[in-house]
Scaffold this active site. Sequence first.
Site, PDB file in Angstrom:
ATOM      1  N   LYS A  25       0.840  -1.200   0.000  1.00 19.13           N
ATOM      2  CA  LYS A  25       0.000   0.000   0.000  1.00 19.13           C
ATOM      3  C   LYS A  25       0.881   1.259   0.000  1.00 19.13           C
ATOM      4  CE  LYS A  25      -3.365   2.916   0.474  1.00 19.13           C
ATOM      5  NZ  LYS A  25      -4.058   3.339  -0.757  1.00 19.13           N
ATOM      6  N   THR A  66      -7.899  -4.446  -8.931  1.00 17.69           N
ATOM      7  CA  THR A  66      -9.336  -4.591  -8.670  1.00 17.69           C
ATOM      8  C   THR A  66      -9.808  -6.036  -8.839  1.00 17.69           C
ATOM      9  OG1 THR A  66      -9.607  -2.307  -9.354  1.00 17.69           O
ATOM     10  CG2 THR A  66     -11.593  -3.643  -9.316  1.00 17.69           C
ATOM     11  N   CYS A  78      -1.087   9.571  -7.926  1.00 18.00           N
ATOM     12  CA  CYS A  78      -2.308   9.341  -7.136  1.00 18.00           C
ATOM     13  C   CYS A  78      -3.301  10.479  -7.382  1.00 18.00           C
ATOM     14  CB  CYS A  78      -1.989   9.255  -5.645  1.00 18.00           C
ATOM     15  SG  CYS A  78      -3.479   8.940  -4.672  1.00 18.00           S
TER      16      CYS A  78
END
Length: 313
Positions: free
Chosen positions: A54, A277, A138
């Site tokens: 992460k 995903t 991001c």
Amino acid sequence: MVKDEKPSNKIRSNYFGLTFNSPIILLSGCVGFGDEYTRVDGYSNSDVGGICLKGTTLDERLGNNAQRIYETSDGMINAIGLQNPGADYVIDNILPSLNFNETNFIANISGASVDEYVAIVKKFDNSNINALEINISCPNVKEGGVHFGNDYEMTSKIVSECRKNTKKPLIIKLSPNQSNIGMSAQKCIDAGADGLSVINTISAMSIDIKSRKPVLDNINGGLSGPAIKPIALLKVFEAYQISKKYNIPIIGQGGIINYKDAIEFILAGASLVGLGTAMFYDPLICPKINDELVKYIEFNEIKNIKDLIGNLN
Ligand SMILES: Cc1cc2nc3c(=O)[nH]c(=O)nc-3n(C[C@H](O)[C@H](O)[C@H](O)COP(=O)(O)O)c2cc1C
């Protein structure tokens, strides 16, 4: 299913001086800090070539306020806002718990300034992490993130400063939210990048017609999943037109959910393929894709998967 009941076929490869057990890389933000799925029966980190942790900042971040995730047709929009416990915590408490014999672990680094990127890079450089992925893309943070990735001067500065401060493989994660990704790739390579990750999520929003408010508290978020695959493919193709001149590998990503998607990305120019995903849909998807990739190259009598990279007719 019992763990490791059926060892999957895997295609091995070497990039950045590292061996990848499989061309699959699990993507940042979709698999926590590498232990997220290890409690799922049938899942093993050794089924993938690498795991991007992460996004990590210098200090702990709580991220954005809820609502931070919304499911769309064929994808999801997230505005997590880089929630993470901070670089020192990751290095001192998380890295020691990971099994580095199973796969490669890649730190994903985000900062609000060049100094913050450099400070985190220095910390990870002294750790046993296998590689560093620098996130300049991001879309869900107010400072840094995609604003840096869309500014060529800033891109060059961040990459060259990070390069000066680490000998670890340096992978730069590019944004699709820009008009000339080839130029961005060029700037990263000139500044010393060893690899490129293409693409991060695409800026998006959703509206609740009852309340007439944006669904996400942050208003905008990043769209991921199958909905973005055709855009991601083009961005990989465009970045590859530059990276192939320097033999710089691309981790192609954006909506991959099966082996056919993976092959498309490899044909567009990716050396490794990222899954994010898709892990929310099916945490056991990796051994299936590994098996299908092996079948595909055997059936088509392809000697080495590298022969497929960017090999469009
Ligand atoms: C919930 C969520 C959190 C994410 N967090 C990060 C992150 O911290 N750093 C980063 O570089 N990318 C982050 N991403 C982007 C993914 O790593 C990946 O680039 C993107 O989702 C496209 O791949 P996919 O369509 O396979 O998910 C995140 C994506 C999702 C869905």
